[in-house]
Design a protein around this motif. Structure first.
Motif, PDB file in Angstrom:
ATOM      1  N   ALA A  50       3.355  13.063  -8.904  1.00 43.98           N
ATOM      2  CA  ALA A  50       1.897  12.914  -8.874  1.00 43.98           C
ATOM      3  C   ALA A  50       1.515  11.510  -9.335  1.00 43.98           C
ATOM      4  O   ALA A  50       0.627  10.876  -8.750  1.00 43.98           O
ATOM      5  CB  ALA A  50       1.238  13.961  -9.758  1.00 43.98           C
ATOM      6  N   GLY A  51       2.210  11.007 -10.352  1.00 45.68           N
ATOM      7  CA  GLY A  51       1.950   9.658 -10.840  1.00 45.68           C
ATOM      8  C   GLY A  51       2.271   8.615  -9.786  1.00 45.68           C
ATOM      9  O   GLY A  51       1.527   7.645  -9.592  1.00 45.68           O
ATOM     10  N   LEU A  52       3.368   8.832  -9.054  1.00 46.42           N
ATOM     11  CA  LEU A  52       3.741   7.885  -7.997  1.00 46.42           C
ATOM     12  C   LEU A  52       2.702   7.866  -6.883  1.00 46.42           C
ATOM     13  O   LEU A  52       2.402   6.814  -6.314  1.00 46.42           O
ATOM     14  CB  LEU A  52       5.121   8.255  -7.431  1.00 46.42           C
ATOM     15  CG  LEU A  52       6.290   7.802  -8.293  1.00 46.42           C
ATOM     16  CD1 LEU A  52       7.590   8.410  -7.792  1.00 46.42           C
ATOM     17  CD2 LEU A  52       6.399   6.271  -8.277  1.00 46.42           C
ATOM     18  N   ARG A  53       2.142   9.045  -6.608  1.00 43.01           N
ATOM     19  CA  ARG A  53       1.110   9.103  -5.574  1.00 43.01           C
ATOM     20  C   ARG A  53      -0.119   8.302  -6.011  1.00 43.01           C
ATOM     21  O   ARG A  53      -0.703   7.563  -5.217  1.00 43.01           O
ATOM     22  CB  ARG A  53       0.741  10.564  -5.320  1.00 43.01           C
ATOM     23  CG  ARG A  53      -0.251  10.718  -4.189  1.00 43.01           C
ATOM     24  CD  ARG A  53      -0.528  12.192  -3.943  1.00 43.01           C
ATOM     25  NE  ARG A  53      -1.674  12.368  -3.072  1.00 43.01           N
ATOM     26  CZ  ARG A  53      -2.267  13.540  -2.875  1.00 43.01           C
ATOM     27  NH1 ARG A  53      -1.816  14.614  -3.488  1.00 43.01           N
ATOM     28  NH2 ARG A  53      -3.294  13.631  -2.077  1.00 43.01           N
ATOM     29  N   VAL A  54      -0.455   8.436  -7.266  1.00 46.50           N
ATOM     30  CA  VAL A  54      -1.572   7.651  -7.802  1.00 46.50           C
ATOM     31  C   VAL A  54      -1.289   6.161  -7.654  1.00 46.50           C
ATOM     32  O   VAL A  54      -2.147   5.378  -7.224  1.00 46.50           O
ATOM     33  CB  VAL A  54      -1.825   8.002  -9.283  1.00 46.50           C
ATOM     34  CG1 VAL A  54      -2.839   7.051  -9.886  1.00 46.50           C
ATOM     35  CG2 VAL A  54      -2.291   9.429  -9.412  1.00 46.50           C
ATOM     36  N   ALA A  55      -0.050   5.787  -7.984  1.00 44.29           N
ATOM     37  CA  ALA A  55       0.323   4.378  -7.891  1.00 44.29           C
ATOM     38  C   ALA A  55       0.208   3.887  -6.455  1.00 44.29           C
ATOM     39  O   ALA A  55      -0.276   2.782  -6.191  1.00 44.29           O
ATOM     40  CB  ALA A  55       1.748   4.200  -8.412  1.00 44.29           C
ATOM     41  N   LEU A  56       0.645   4.706  -5.531  1.00 42.82           N
ATOM     42  CA  LEU A  56       0.599   4.336  -4.119  1.00 42.82           C
ATOM     43  C   LEU A  56      -0.847   4.089  -3.674  1.00 42.82           C
ATOM     44  O   LEU A  56      -1.166   3.080  -3.034  1.00 42.82           O
ATOM     45  CB  LEU A  56       1.233   5.457  -3.284  1.00 42.82           C
ATOM     46  CG  LEU A  56       1.342   5.218  -1.787  1.00 42.82           C
ATOM     47  CD1 LEU A  56       2.276   4.060  -1.500  1.00 42.82           C
ATOM     48  CD2 LEU A  56       1.826   6.468  -1.073  1.00 42.82           C
ATOM     49  N   VAL A  57      -1.726   5.023  -4.039  1.00 43.45           N
ATOM     50  CA  VAL A  57      -3.133   4.880  -3.664  1.00 43.45           C
ATOM     51  C   VAL A  57      -3.732   3.630  -4.309  1.00 43.45           C
ATOM     52  O   VAL A  57      -4.467   2.872  -3.672  1.00 43.45           O
ATOM     53  CB  VAL A  57      -3.915   6.141  -4.093  1.00 43.45           C
ATOM     54  CG1 VAL A  57      -5.403   5.942  -3.893  1.00 43.45           C
ATOM     55  CG2 VAL A  57      -3.438   7.329  -3.300  1.00 43.45           C
ATOM     56  N   LEU A  58      -3.389   3.424  -5.570  1.00 43.03           N
ATOM     57  CA  LEU A  58      -3.849   2.221  -6.262  1.00 43.03           C
ATOM     58  C   LEU A  58      -3.403   0.963  -5.526  1.00 43.03           C
ATOM     59  O   LEU A  58      -4.174   0.026  -5.330  1.00 43.03           O
ATOM     60  CB  LEU A  58      -3.241   2.181  -7.669  1.00 43.03           C
ATOM     61  CG  LEU A  58      -4.092   2.638  -8.833  1.00 43.03           C
ATOM     62  CD1 LEU A  58      -3.219   2.771 -10.070  1.00 43.03           C
ATOM     63  CD2 LEU A  58      -5.197   1.627  -9.084  1.00 43.03           C
ATOM     64  N   ASN A  59      -2.150   0.969  -5.090  1.00 44.66           N
ATOM     65  CA  ASN A  59      -1.603  -0.213  -4.426  1.00 44.66           C
ATOM     66  C   ASN A  59      -2.267  -0.472  -3.082  1.00 44.66           C
ATOM     67  O   ASN A  59      -2.535  -1.614  -2.737  1.00 44.66           O
ATOM     68  CB  ASN A  59      -0.094  -0.057  -4.254  1.00 44.66           C
ATOM     69  CG  ASN A  59       0.638  -0.315  -5.560  1.00 44.66           C
ATOM     70  OD1 ASN A  59       0.131  -1.040  -6.409  1.00 44.66           O
ATOM     71  ND2 ASN A  59       1.803   0.277  -5.713  1.00 44.66           N
ATOM     72  N   VAL A  60      -2.528   0.591  -2.327  1.00 41.86           N
ATOM     73  CA  VAL A  60      -3.231   0.404  -1.056  1.00 41.86           C
ATOM     74  C   VAL A  60      -4.579  -0.268  -1.329  1.00 41.86           C
ATOM     75  O   VAL A  60      -4.999  -1.175  -0.610  1.00 41.86           O
ATOM     76  CB  VAL A  60      -3.454   1.756  -0.338  1.00 41.86           C
ATOM     77  CG1 VAL A  60      -4.320   1.554   0.897  1.00 41.86           C
ATOM     78  CG2 VAL A  60      -2.127   2.361   0.060  1.00 41.86           C
ATOM     79  N   GLY A  61      -5.223   0.177  -2.388  1.00 43.65           N
ATOM     80  CA  GLY A  61      -6.538  -0.375  -2.733  1.00 43.65           C
ATOM     81  C   GLY A  61      -6.454  -1.819  -3.186  1.00 43.65           C
ATOM     82  O   GLY A  61      -7.179  -2.679  -2.697  1.00 43.65           O
ATOM     83  N   THR A  62      -5.549  -2.082  -4.121  1.00 44.40           N
ATOM     84  CA  THR A  62      -5.459  -3.443  -4.661  1.00 44.40           C
ATOM     85  C   THR A  62      -4.999  -4.423  -3.587  1.00 44.40           C
ATOM     86  O   THR A  62      -5.382  -5.601  -3.602  1.00 44.40           O
ATOM     87  CB  THR A  62      -4.496  -3.471  -5.867  1.00 44.40           C
ATOM     88  OG1 THR A  62      -4.776  -2.352  -6.704  1.00 44.40           O
ATOM     89  CG2 THR A  62      -4.669  -4.739  -6.671  1.00 44.40           C
ATOM     90  N   ALA A  63      -4.196  -3.943  -2.656  1.00 45.99           N
ATOM     91  CA  ALA A  63      -3.696  -4.822  -1.595  1.00 45.99           C
ATOM     92  C   ALA A  63      -4.837  -5.385  -0.747  1.00 45.99           C
ATOM     93  O   ALA A  63      -4.690  -6.445  -0.124  1.00 45.99           O
ATOM     94  CB  ALA A  63      -2.697  -4.074  -0.709  1.00 45.99           C
ATOM     95  N   THR A  64      -5.984  -4.699  -0.732  1.00 46.65           N
ATOM     96  CA  THR A  64      -7.120  -5.249   0.018  1.00 46.65           C
ATOM     97  C   THR A  64      -7.599  -6.555  -0.594  1.00 46.65           C
ATOM     98  O   THR A  64      -8.265  -7.344   0.054  1.00 46.65           O
ATOM     99  CB  THR A  64      -8.318  -4.279   0.027  1.00 46.65           C
ATOM    100  OG1 THR A  64      -8.703  -4.011  -1.322  1.00 46.65           O
ATOM    101  CG2 THR A  64      -7.999  -2.976   0.721  1.00 46.65           C
ATOM    102  N   LEU A  65      -7.261  -6.772  -1.855  1.00 47.23           N
ATOM    103  CA  LEU A  65      -7.728  -7.975  -2.543  1.00 47.23           C
ATOM    104  C   LEU A  65      -6.698  -9.102  -2.489  1.00 47.23           C
ATOM    105  O   LEU A  65      -6.960 -10.223  -2.915  1.00 47.23           O
ATOM    106  CB  LEU A  65      -8.053  -7.643  -4.005  1.00 47.23           C
ATOM    107  CG  LEU A  65      -9.105  -6.533  -4.174  1.00 47.23           C
ATOM    108  CD1 LEU A  65      -9.143  -6.045  -5.610  1.00 47.23           C
ATOM    109  CD2 LEU A  65     -10.474  -7.032  -3.744  1.00 47.23           C
ATOM    110  N   ALA A  66      -5.502  -8.771  -1.944  1.00 49.06           N
ATOM    111  CA  ALA A  66      -4.409  -9.759  -1.918  1.00 49.06           C
ATOM    112  C   ALA A  66      -4.790 -10.983  -1.096  1.00 49.06           C
ATOM    113  O   ALA A  66      -4.291 -12.084  -1.322  1.00 49.06           O
ATOM    114  CB  ALA A  66      -3.141  -9.121  -1.352  1.00 49.06           C
ATOM    115  N   THR A  67      -5.706 -10.790  -0.174  1.00 45.99           N
ATOM    116  CA  THR A  67      -6.120 -11.916   0.671  1.00 45.99           C
ATOM    117  C   THR A  67      -6.716 -13.058  -0.144  1.00 45.99           C
ATOM    118  O   THR A  67      -6.652 -14.215   0.257  1.00 45.99           O
ATOM    119  CB  THR A  67      -7.129 -11.423   1.726  1.00 45.99           C
ATOM    120  OG1 THR A  67      -7.639 -12.547   2.425  1.00 45.99           O
ATOM    121  CG2 THR A  67      -8.290 -10.699   1.078  1.00 45.99           C
TER     122      THR A  67
END
Lengths: 266, 360, 228
Positions: free
Chosen positions: A196-213
Motif C-alpha cells: 500500500a505504501g509503494l502504491r502511494v509512492a507511485l501515485v506521488l511520483n506520477v504527480g511530482t513528475a509533472t513538475l520535472a519539466t
C-alpha cells in the motif's frame, strides 16, 4: 503531486469489503471501487475529445498535441516515475526493515514523527533545489525519490510493527532464528501494508513528475508549461486531462496489482 | 382490573425479521406483574433478547400489542417511551466521554431536571449501588473496573426512577465472584426500589437466584414455560424445559429453600440434657450463648464431630455447603446473634425436607 | 549572497508570503473540513439496523460514492487539477482555493466516516435504550467520540495541503510558491538559490505553526474521558 496518507487502523473503503462472496460476481462486488477510475477516465477522455473536436486549433496547439509529441512526453513521464519508484523500493523497504528491528526502536519513533511532519515539505521545492545542482533527468529522479521515500519507509515500519506479537513469539518458540522469523513471518504478514505504501509512492511520483519539466527533465508537465507560456486555454485543458487520465490509470493498475499481491500473500 | 396488577403485558407479540420466513419470536402472550423480577432464559437464538428489546421497542414488533402500566405503547414515540424505562446491557455501555455523574444524569437531563436535582440524584444512586459519591462522581468510565461500571449502568437506568427496568445479561461479562456479589447487591437494591424488572440471562443459576418468575424460551421464539423458579425446576412443562433445566435441577432447587421456612430439629444447650432419651443433640455454648462444639449426639461420638453452623437467613444450599466443607453430617442453624435455633441433618435431605407454614 | 543575507534583505516579502500561505491553507482546509464533516455526519445517520431499509441504501451509496470520488481526486496530480479549473475559473486565487479545498476533502471525510462508525456498539445501544434519538445520538455521542480521529484527519490534510499549495502558484495562487517560481526562472542569478531554499523551508515553518495550533485544539476539544 499528491499525497495519500495511510493511517493504520482506519479502514479505507476497500479494506472492508474483502469477504464478499466468491466467483466472478463476487470478484466484481469485492472490487467495484476499481471500476471508478476507468469510468472517470473514459468519460473524461470522451468529454475532452468532444471538446477538442468542437474547437478549431491553431498551428501551435496542433503541433503541441501531435501524437508523436504527446507520446514522447508520456514516455519520459513514465520513465521518470518508474526509475524513482524502483529506487524508493530499493532504499525505503530495507531501511524500514532495519528501523523496525529492536536495536533501532529508539530512533524509530522519531523517524515516524518526522515522516508525518515531512509531508509538509513540498516536493516541488525539493525538485527545484536539485535543479540548482544539475538540470535534467538525474536530478529529477533523485528529487522524486526523496519525495516519495518517507511514505514507504513509514508503511514498512508500521506494517512490521503491527504484526501480532504472539505470532513472532510462537515462531521464536519453535526455534526459528530472528532472521528466519523476519523473512518467513514478519515480512509476509507486513506485505499488504508495505505494498500500500509503494502504491502511494507511485501515485506521488506520477504527480511530482509533472513538475520535472521545471528542471528540464521533460514529462507531461511540458505540455502544461507550454500552454501557460503561450496562453492557450484549449491546450491547458487537454494537457490537464491527459495528466489526470495517466495518473488515474497508473493508480488503477497499481490497485489491481496490489489486490493480486495481497490476495496471494493471504 | 388486571391492568393495575400487571406492569407489562405482551399480547400476541410477534417478530419476523425481514428476509426470514420463521419468526424470531412467535405470537407471545406474557404478563409481568408489578414489582416482580422476571427472568428470560433459553438457548442462544431463542428470542429472549428480542423479546426484551421489543418491550422498549428497540426492536419493533411485527405484530401484537405491548401494554405498559395499562397504556398501549405499541405505537407511541419510541425515544419518549425509552426514557421512561430503565435499560442496562451487558457491556455497561457507559458513555466514555461523560463523567460518572454525567452518565447517571443522562435521562434526567433529557427530561429537563434542574442541575442540582440531577447532581443530588446521582449521588443518591451512587450511594445506593455501593460507590462512594465523592470518590466516583467525577471519574470517567475507563477508570472503573467492569463490576463498578456495571453498578453505574444500573444506577443510570434507575436515574429517572422508571417503574420498569429491562436488563440484558447485565452481569454476563463479569467474573464469577464479582457477579455473585453484584447479584446479592442487586436483590438488596430491588428490596429498596421495588421495580418491575425484566432480566435476560443464559445462566440458570442466576435465573433461579434472582427471579420471582422464570420464562423459558424454546428455539424459534416459543415461550416454553412461564412459572416461578420452584415450579420450573420441579415440574418442567415439557421435554424441552426439562432438558434445558437439566439433571442439576434438584440441586439448584436447594438454593431456593430458605432455612427459615423449614421445620428444623430441636437443639439443646443445657448440660443436664446429656444422655436424654429423645435423641436431641446437645451443644456446648460459649459465654454469649453461641454453640462451639457438640456435647452429646444420640447416634455418634460427639467429640469427633465438628460443630458447623449456618445462618437462619441462608438456604439449604448453604447448609449443604457447610456440611460438606466440615465433613459433618449435621449442622446447627443459628440466628443473627449466633444463638442456636435448630439442627438440620444430612438425612433430612434424602428423607425429604419439611416446610412449615410461616405466619405473617 | 547567502541565505541569511537574502532573508534579511527580503524579510518583509518572505513573511508576507508565509502569512499568505498559512491563510491560504487555513481557509481551504477549513472549508474542506466543514464540508467533509457535515457530509460525513449526514451519510452516517443511516445506521446499521436490520429493521430499517428506508434511508440506509442511499446514505450508504452517497458515502461510498463520495469516498471513492474524493479518493480519485487525490490521485490526480495537483498541477493537472489546477490546470483543469483554469478554463472555468481563470488564473488567480479563486482557482487556487477551489482546487486545494477539493484536495482536502478525502482524508477528513474518510476519518469522519470511520470515526463515527468505530464508536462502540454497546455505547450506541445503551444510548438508544435510554431514549436518545438518532440525531441526538449522532451529535452528543458519536461525534465527540469520533472527534480525535476526525481531528487527526484534519491535521494530516493540513500538512499535505501546505506542500500542495506551493503548486498553486503556477496558476497565480497565493503563498510561498511564488518564491519558488521566480527563483527557478532566474536560475544563475546570485539570489535565486536562497530564494527557492527559503520558499521550501518556510513551508516547514508554516507546518510547525499548524502543529502547535492542533496540539492546542486537541487539548481543548477532546473530552477528558477519552484523552490518551
Amino acid at each position: 503531486m499528491t499525497a495519500v496518507d495511510l493511517q493504520p487502523g482506519v479502514p479505507t473503503p476497500s479494506e472492508e469489503r474483502k469477504e464478499s462472496g466468491g466467483g466472478f460476481l463476487g470478484v466484481i462486488r469485492a472490487n467495484y471501487d476499481l471500476l471508478v477510475a476507468p469510468a472517470i477516465v473514459v468519460v473524461g477522455l470522451i468529454v475532452m475529445v468532444a471538446y477538442v473536436g468542437s474547437q478549431t486549433l491553431d498551428t501551435i496547439e496542433e503541433r503541441a498535441l501531435e501524437p508523436a509529441n504527446v507520446f514522447g512526453q508520456l514516455g519520459q513521464h513514465l520513465l521518470l516515475t518508474a526509475y524513482s519508484t524502483v529506487l524508493v523500493l530499493i532504499i525505503a523497504v530495507p531501511l524500514g526493515i532495519v528501523l523496525s528491528r529492536p536495536g533501532a526502536r529508539r530512533i524509530q519513533g522519531g523517524v515516524l514523527a518526522l515522516g508525518g511532519f515531512a509531508q509538509a515539505l513540498p516536493p516541488f521545492g525539493v525538485l527545484l533545489l536539485l535543479g540548482f545542482w544539475e538540470f535534467g533527468v538525474r536530478s529529477a529522479v533523485i528529487g522524486l525519490t526523496l519525495a516519495a521515500l518517507l511514505p514507504v519507509l513509514r508503511n514498512t515500519v508500521v506494517g512490521l510493527q503491527q504484526v501480532d506479537q504472539s505470532l513472532i513469539e510462537a515462531a521464536r518458540g519453535m526455534g526459528m532464528s530472528a532472521r528466519q522469523t523476519l523473512f518467513s513471518v514478519e515480512i509476509p504478514l507486513a506485505v499488504p501494508v508495505i505494498v500500500a505504501g509503494l502504491r502511494v509512492a507511485l501515485v506521488l511520483n506520477v504527480g511530482t513528475a509533472t513538475l520535472a519539466t521545471y528542471i528540464g527533465a521533460g514529462g507531461l508537465g511540458e505540455l502544461v508549461q507550454q500552454a501557460l507560456r503561450l496562453n492557450r486555454i484549449n491546450l491547458l485543458f487537454v494537457s490537464g486531462a491527459i495528466i489526470a487520465a495517466v495518473a488515474l490509470l497508473v493508480d488503477w493498475l497499481a490497485g489491481v496489482a496490489e489486490r493480486a499481491i495481497v490476495a496471494r500473500s493471504g | 382490573m388486571s391492568e393495575t396488577e400487571n406492569m407489562i403485558v405482551l399480547e400476541a407479540v410477534e417478530k419476523v425479521y425481514p428476509g426470514s420466513t420463521s419468526p424470531a419470536v412467535e405470537r407471545l402472550d406474557m404478563a409481568i406483574p408489578r414489582g416482580e423480577i422476571v427472568m428470560l432464559i433459553g438457548p442462544s437464538g431463542c428470542g429472549k433478547t428480542t423479546t426484551l428489546k421489543m418491550m422498549n421497542r428497540l426492536i419493533e414488533p411485527t405484530g401484537g400489542r405491548i401494554i405498559l402500566d395499562g397504556d398501549d405503547v405499541t405505537d407511541v414515540n419510541g425515544d419518549q417511551l425509552r426514557r421512561k424505562i430503565g435499560y442496562v446491557i451487558q457491556q455497561g455501555g457507559l458513555f466514555p466521554h461523560y463523567s460518572i455523574a454525567d452518565n447517571i444524569g443522562v435521562v434526567p437531563k433529557m427530561l429537563g431536571w434542574d442541575k442540582n436535582r440531577i447532581k443530588e440524584r446521582a449521588d443518591e444512586l451512587l450511594h445506593l449501588v455501593g460507590l462512594e459519591p465523592s470518590t466516583y462522581r467525577d471519574r470517567y468510565p475507563r477508570q472503573l473496573s467492569g463490576g463498578q461500571q456495571q453498578r453505574v449502568g444500573v444506577a443510570r437506568a434507575l436515574a429517572a426512577d422508571p417503574p420498569v427496568m429491562l436488563m440484558d445479561e447485565p452481569f454476563g461479562a463479569i467474573d464469577p465472584i464479582t457477579r455473585d456479589r453484584l447479584q446479592d447487591e442487586f436483590l438488596e437494591i430491588q428490596r429498596t426500589v421495588g421495580k418491575t424488572i425484566c432480566f435476560v440471562t443464559h445462566d440458570l443459576q442466576e435465573a433461579v437466584k434472582l427471579g420471582d418468575r422464570i420464562a423459558v424460551f424454546g428455539t424459534g421464539g416459543r415461550l416454553a414455560q412461564y412459572d416461578d423458579p420452584d415450579t420450573v425446576l420441579t415440574h418442567p412443562a415439557d421435554d424441552f424445559v426439562s432438558d434445558f433445566v437439566g439433571g442439576g435441577a434438584a440441586v439448584r432447587r436447594l438454593s431456593l429453600l430458605e432455612l427459615s421456612r423449614l421445620e428444623l430439629h430441636p437443639i439443646e444447650t443445657d448440660a443436664a440434657a446429656v444422655g436424654n432419651r429423645n435423641g436431641t443433640p446437645v451443644a456446648e455454648v460459649d459465654g454469649s450463648g453461641r454453640p462451639v462444639s457438640w456435647r452429646h449426639l444420640p447416634d455418634r461420638d460427639a467429640a469427633t464431630t465438628t460443630l458447623v453452623t449456618v445462618p437462619l437467613s441462608g438456604t439449604v444450599y448453604d447448609a449443604v455447603d457447610v456440611m460438606l466443607d466440615g465433613s459433618a453430617s449435621l449442622v446447627a442453624v443459628v440466628d443473627d446473634e449466633g444463638l442456636p435455633q435448630g439442627v438440620l441433618h444430612w438425612n433430612d435431605l434424602v428423607a425429604g425436607l419439611k416446610t412449615r407454614e410461616r405466619g405473617a | 549572497m547567502n541565505v541569511f543575507q537574502y532573508f534579511s534583505a527580503n524579510s518583509q516579502q518572505i513573511l508576507f508570503l508565509t502569512q499568505a500561505h498559512f491563510l491560504y491553507v487555513l481557509i481551504c482546509v477549513g472549508i474542506g473540513s466543514a464540508i467533509s464533516i457535515v457530509l460525513g455526519l449526514i451519510v452516517s445517520t443511516g445506521e446499521p439496523n436490520p429493521n430499517r431499509f428506508s434511508f440506509d441504501w442511499w446514505a450508504t451509496g452517497v458515502r461510498e460514492g463520495s469516498l471513492l470520488i474524493t479518493a480519485a481526486v487525490l490521485t490526480v496530480p495537483s498541477l493537472a487539477l489546477f490546470v483543469l479549473f483554469l478554463p472555468i475559473t481563470g488564473l488567480g486565487v479563486t482557482t487556487a482555493i477551489i482546487v486545494l479545498t477539493v484536495y482536502s476533502l478525502y482524508t477528513v471525510l474518510r476519518n469522519t466516516v470511520a470515526g463515527l462508525r468505530s464508536v462502540d456498539r454497546a455505547v450506541l445501544e445503551s444510548a438508544r435504550g435510554l431514549g436518545y434519538g438518532r440525531i441526538r445520538r449522532l451529535l452528543t455521542i458519536q461525534l465527540p467520540l469520533a472527534w480525535p480521529v476526525i481531528l487527526n484527519g484534519i491535521r494530516v490534510t493540513t500538512l499535505i495541503s501546505i506542500s500542495i499549495a506551493v503548486v498553486g502558484s503556477i496558476v497565480q495562487g497565493p503563498g510561498l510558491g511564488q518564491l519558488l517560481l521566480t527563483g527557478i526562472t532566474r536560475i544563475g542569478a546570485a539570489n535565486a538559490f536562497p530564494q527557492v531554499l527559503i520558499g521550501t523551508f518556510m513551508c516547514l515553518v508554516v507546518a510547525a505553526v499548524f502543529e502547535i495550533f492542533f496540539a492546542i485544539v486537541q487539548r481543548l476539544t477532546i473530552p477528558r474521558g477519552i484523552r490518551v
